[in-house]
Design an enzyme around this catalytic site. Structure first.
Site, PDB file in Angstrom:
ATOM      1  N   MET A 264       0.839  -1.198   0.000  1.00  0.00           N
ATOM      2  CA  MET A 264       0.000   0.000   0.000  1.00  0.00           C
ATOM      3  C   MET A 264       0.875   1.250   0.000  1.00  0.00           C
ATOM      4  SD  MET A 264      -2.979   1.326  -0.009  1.00  0.00           S
ATOM      5  CE  MET A 264      -3.122   3.111  -0.100  1.00  0.00           C
ATOM      6  N   GLU A 299       4.600   0.798  -5.975  1.00  0.00           N
ATOM      7  CA  GLU A 299       4.174   1.657  -4.855  1.00  0.00           C
ATOM      8  C   GLU A 299       4.934   2.978  -4.890  1.00  0.00           C
ATOM      9  OE1 GLU A 299       1.550   0.531  -3.658  1.00  0.00           O
ATOM     10  OE2 GLU A 299       1.843  -1.542  -4.313  1.00  0.00           O
TER      11      GLU A 299
END
Ligand code: B3K
Ligand code: ZN
Length: 875
Positions: A264, A299
């Protein structure tokens, strides 16, 4: 189903937020089951007509609510949030809530697992932390204070820069963080725990030094180097390719064991599934090394495409995901083999995305209606989304695409925008009309491209007809023509490109924007073969009647390696499918004797090609997967396909035994290194080993044992286990026991063991799976374990999962019921193999449908499963 049915949200209903939250101070007092969160926001009304402030909130205990310090507020509280009635136009709002991280098994919001506190807020997890407008277009400045026991949680991390810290009474301490950038709440992160820390630095193109920190579980520091190197490569690639520089003084990555997905991109504080961080040669495969580099890059790239410019609403998810996947694919191509990378990306589209288009969950890359947003982190939004960006790249060229990216950032830095804003920037920067192209965003389904070619000897002219049609999908009946870039190459009988296309080139991109296009191409000789859709220039299926000889010609001579591989695969597919069609239950092998001969010849051609790139050679020798083959037929014939595939593999294994052995020996490597040459050698060697074991498991058992004993790396170790999995049961069990003894304390390696177990073809597979669920290394609460064991069975163990007695379907449904109560996101991912039931035979359709009905009747079914199950059961 539960009494209150979840409702869908629609893109057409989007309305801007009524209130803006300019700043938010969050104070966390961490505790296992009674964490206190005090949120202080500066709220300002922007829609003068608004009479209520809506704050999302789920599973929160409200302790205190004050406006400007006064508790007298009119509000309504429901299961989904708070409505503050008639608030002032501008005010300070203080909300204190209590949450229960240790019992949060959904791994969304703030949760505690394996001793670490960790957050996951995308898409709508922030509402499980505090009451807040949980939508990506509310951009806010954050200051965060975290307070916790110092001995257990020496590291207290959040986004941005650390601006203060100190000790408290009772062995507790606090740290304060400030993020200078406005951000949506889905990018908020908090981590508290004890870690090994690896540090490095990166000097940006403007000379700024950025501190890089990687936090891993104690004892794993030596496995973090590849991830850190990958991060530095990504940082420098983004500067060179897009002129994008990192914008904070510090970049932190934390690897955790319990995580719902890969990673994330929280601003300045990425949280990663440890699977995509930890690697050393003994425990990680070449594929793991590749994936770590690509996910770390993905990411990192989000810092610009996602964080600096974010999504206006979740329907626009592909704005950041399609674009960022495209960027990580470009990066991976630059770091290693572009051709192999392209082939692997296309496999994902054909095996999984085309399947999604054919399923009840079909949706465009910009969905129009969503019940549970977590259900839309899909191969369509991500990978087809990346293909759409790739088409723009193809249409505008490298420089044109860069001009578009520059204009996009110039216009939208710091904003929450839409997919239309992105395409408009591309169009305006290049003075192009992309209005037809935009249909790729709103139309779902897999377009079918038909090609017809006729050569007129007298006129020396080639007539080429390109036509398109997109069949209806579950979500959309009527389809429009799309803008499809069709990259073609004309080959003469010697395999040279015929320079008959625009600018005297041998290949050209033809823009098909209408249902059917006829072209007259002046061409001095009749093309021996035409390679269509070079580089997979659009995510479509192609129908073009070509002879085996023409496909073989393309396979040998096309200038683009993807097309060579693709032609080879088409040949294989064709023969396998013919074998299935012509077969009665037990005659597959005999009926396709001619096909087998043809395949043997073409495989021999690949094996004896001394010029071919080794990685491509290995790729071409691999038989298409069951999933790929299944996507090529309207009705999936489970037994026929399995049998034909097996028969062809066995035939090739025996007929070419000598060559497999020679190539096996010729592809040995020295001490492990992760580089392109060695990766290709290991791939080739392990493909050969698999064929050898298939040809004669007794004759090559020693070779397999020897490779297993001598391997200094996980790729070669797993190569042996995979080779033995289908045929050599005795050797397989023995080696698996040894492997388990050796790796029982390394959960990521044990995932490979669980996956191998789950994929084994054996009659007692379900009782084995039940035993494995009791294994000390398994936990139903850990998504990696669940995906390895239950996921591998459901997605890849065709024989076990699709057993005609229905036992596989029933077992998976039992697991889904258990999982849905713990972690709905994980459950909703694993239901995928049941969704396409209409493509199987009637017996299987009925069996699967019964299981879907069982799920539908569950009490408290999550919105995640509800959405998928209810769509599947629509007639
Ligand atoms: N943006 C996250 C995915 C979040 C998934 C939420 N269910 C990782 C990524 O795509 O980079
Ligand atoms: Zn992403």
């Amino acid at each position: 189903m539960s009494s209150r049915l979840p409702v869908s949200k629609k893109l057409v209903d989007y309305a801007p937020a009524d209130f803006l939250i300019s700043s938010l101070e969050l104070h966390f007092k961490l505790d296992d089951s009674r964490t206190r969160v005090i949120a202080t926001s500066n709220v300002k009304q922007i829609n003068p007509a608004a009479t209520e402030l809506l704050l999302d909130g789920v599973d929160l205990t409200l302790i205190r609510l004050e406006i400007e310090g006064h508790p007298q507020i009119r509000y309504q509280k429901s299961e989904s949030g708070l409505r503050i009635i008639n608030p002032p136009a501008q005010f300070v709002l203080t909300i204190e809530t209590e949450i229960d991280p240790v019992n949060n098994s959904s791994l969304e919001g703030l949760y505690k697992s394996a001793g670490t506190f960790c957050t996951q807020c995308e898409a709508e997890g922030f509402r499980k932390i505090t009451y807040f407008p949980d939508r990506p277009d509310v951009l806010t400045k954050y200051e965060v204070v975290i307070e916790a026991d110092k001995a257990h949680y020496p590291f207290l991390l959040s986004n941005g820069n650390k601006i203060g810290e100190g000790d408290l009474a009772d062995g507790r301490h606090w740290v304060k963080w400030q993020d200078p950038f406005n951000k949506p709440c889905y990018l908020f992160a908090l981590v508290a725990g004890d870690f090994d820390l690896l540090e490095d630095q990166f000097v940006t193109c403007s000379g700024k030094t950025v501190k890089l920190q990687l936090f891993v579980d104690k004892g794993n520091a030596s496995k973090g180097h590849h991830a850190l190197q990958s991060l530095k490569k990504a940082m420098s690639w983004d500067e060179q390719t897009y002129g994008l520089e990192y914008d904070l003084d510090i970049y932190m990555i934390v690897a955790v064991d319990f995580f719902n997905m890969g990673a994330m991109e929280n601003k300045g504080l990425n949280v990663f599934n440890s699977k995509f961080v930890l690697a050393d040669s003994a425990s990680a495969t070449d594929e793991d090394y590749f994936n770590i580099e690509s996910v770390i890059a993905h990411e990192y790239f989000h810092n610009w495409t996602g964080n600096r410019v974010t999504c206006r609403d979740w329907f626009q998810l592909s704005l950041k995901e399609g674009l960022t996947v495209f960027r990580d694919q470009q990066f991976s191509s630059d770091m290693a083999s572009a051709a192999i990378n392209r082939i692997n990306n296309v496999k994902v589209i054909r095996e999984h995305q085309f399947a999604e288009d054919a399923s009840p969950m079909a949706h465009p890359i910009r969905p129009e209606s969503v019940i549970e947003m977590n259900n839309f982190y899909t191969v369509t939004v991500y990978n087809k989304g990346a293909e759409v960006i790739s088409m723009l790249h193809k249409l505008l060229g490298k420089q044109g695409f860069r001009r578009g990216m520059d204009l996009y950032f110039q216009r939208h830095d710091g904003q929450a925008v839409t997919c239309d804003d992105f395409v408009d920037a591309m169009a305006d920067a290049n003075q192009q009309d992309l209005s037809v192209f935009k249909r790729w965003y709103s139309q779902s389904g897999t377009p079918h491209l038909s090609v017809d070619a006729n050569y007129d000897q007298n006129q020396r002219s080639l007539q080429l007809t390109l036509s398109q049609v997109t069949p209806p999908t579950a979500d959309q009946k009527n389809k429009q023509p799309l803008h499809i870039p069709v990259d073609i190459e004309l080959l003469d009988d010697k395999g040279e490109g015929i320079k008959a296309l625009a600018n005297n080139a041998a290949h050209q991109v033809i823009n098909l924007t209408i249902p059917s296009l006829e072209l007259e191409i002046a061409c001095p000789v009749k093309p021996a073969a035409i390679s269509v859709l070079r580089e997979f220039s659009a995510p479509v299926r192609v129908k073009f009647d070509q002879t085996d000889q023409q496909l073989a010609h393309i396979m040998l001579h096309a200038s683009d390696e993807f097309s060579r591989w693709d032609a080879g695969q088409q040949l294989l597919n064709r023969h396998i499918l013919q074998a299935v069609q012509h077969s009665s239950a037990n005659e597959v092998g005999q009926l396709s004797a001619k096909s087998l001969q043809q395949l043997e010849l073409s495989m021999q051609g690949i094996l004896s090609d001394h010029q071919i790139d080794r990685a491509l050679q290995a790729e071409m020798l691999d038989i298409p997967s069951f999933e790929t083959l299944a996507q090529l037929t309207e009705n999936i014939q489970v037994e026929g396909l399995l049998k034909a595939k097996k028969c062809i593999e066995h035939h090739l294994a025996c007929a070419l035994e000598q060559q497999w052995h020679q190539h096996y020996l010729a592809n040995s490597t020295d001490a492990y290194q992760y580089n392109q040459t060695d990766v290709a050698k290991r791939r080739m060697k392990n493909i050969c080993l698999r064929y050898l074991i298939l040809a004669n498991e007794d004759r090559y058992a020693d070779l397999a044992y020897q490779q297993y004993q001598q391997a200094d790396n996980m790729t070669d170790t797993l190569g042996v286990l995979r080779a033995c999995q289908d045929g050599a049961i005795a050797a397989f069990d023995e080696l698996m026991n040894d492997f388990e003894q050796r790796w029982q304390n390394d959960p990521l390696v044990m995932d490979k063991w669980f996956a191998l177990q789950a994929n084994a073809t054996r009659p007692d597979i379900l009782s084995r799976l039940e035993l494995l669920k009791e294994h000390a290394g398994f936990s139903i609460r850990n998504p990696n374990r669940v995906r390895a064991l239950i996921g591998t069975f459901a997605f890849y163990n065709t024989q076990g999962m699709h057993n005609i007695d229905g036992s596989g379907y029933r077992w998976l449904t039992d697991q889904l019921q258990e999982l849905d109560r713990l972690n709905p996101q994980v459950a909703a991912r694993l239901i995928t193999p049941l969704l396409q039931y209409q493509r199987y035979d009637q017996v299987r359709q009925d069996l699967i449908r019964n299981q879907l009905l069982r799920l539908a009747n569950m009490s408290n079914l999550s919105s995640d499963l509800y959405e998928k199950v209810s769509k599947s059961l629509v007639e």
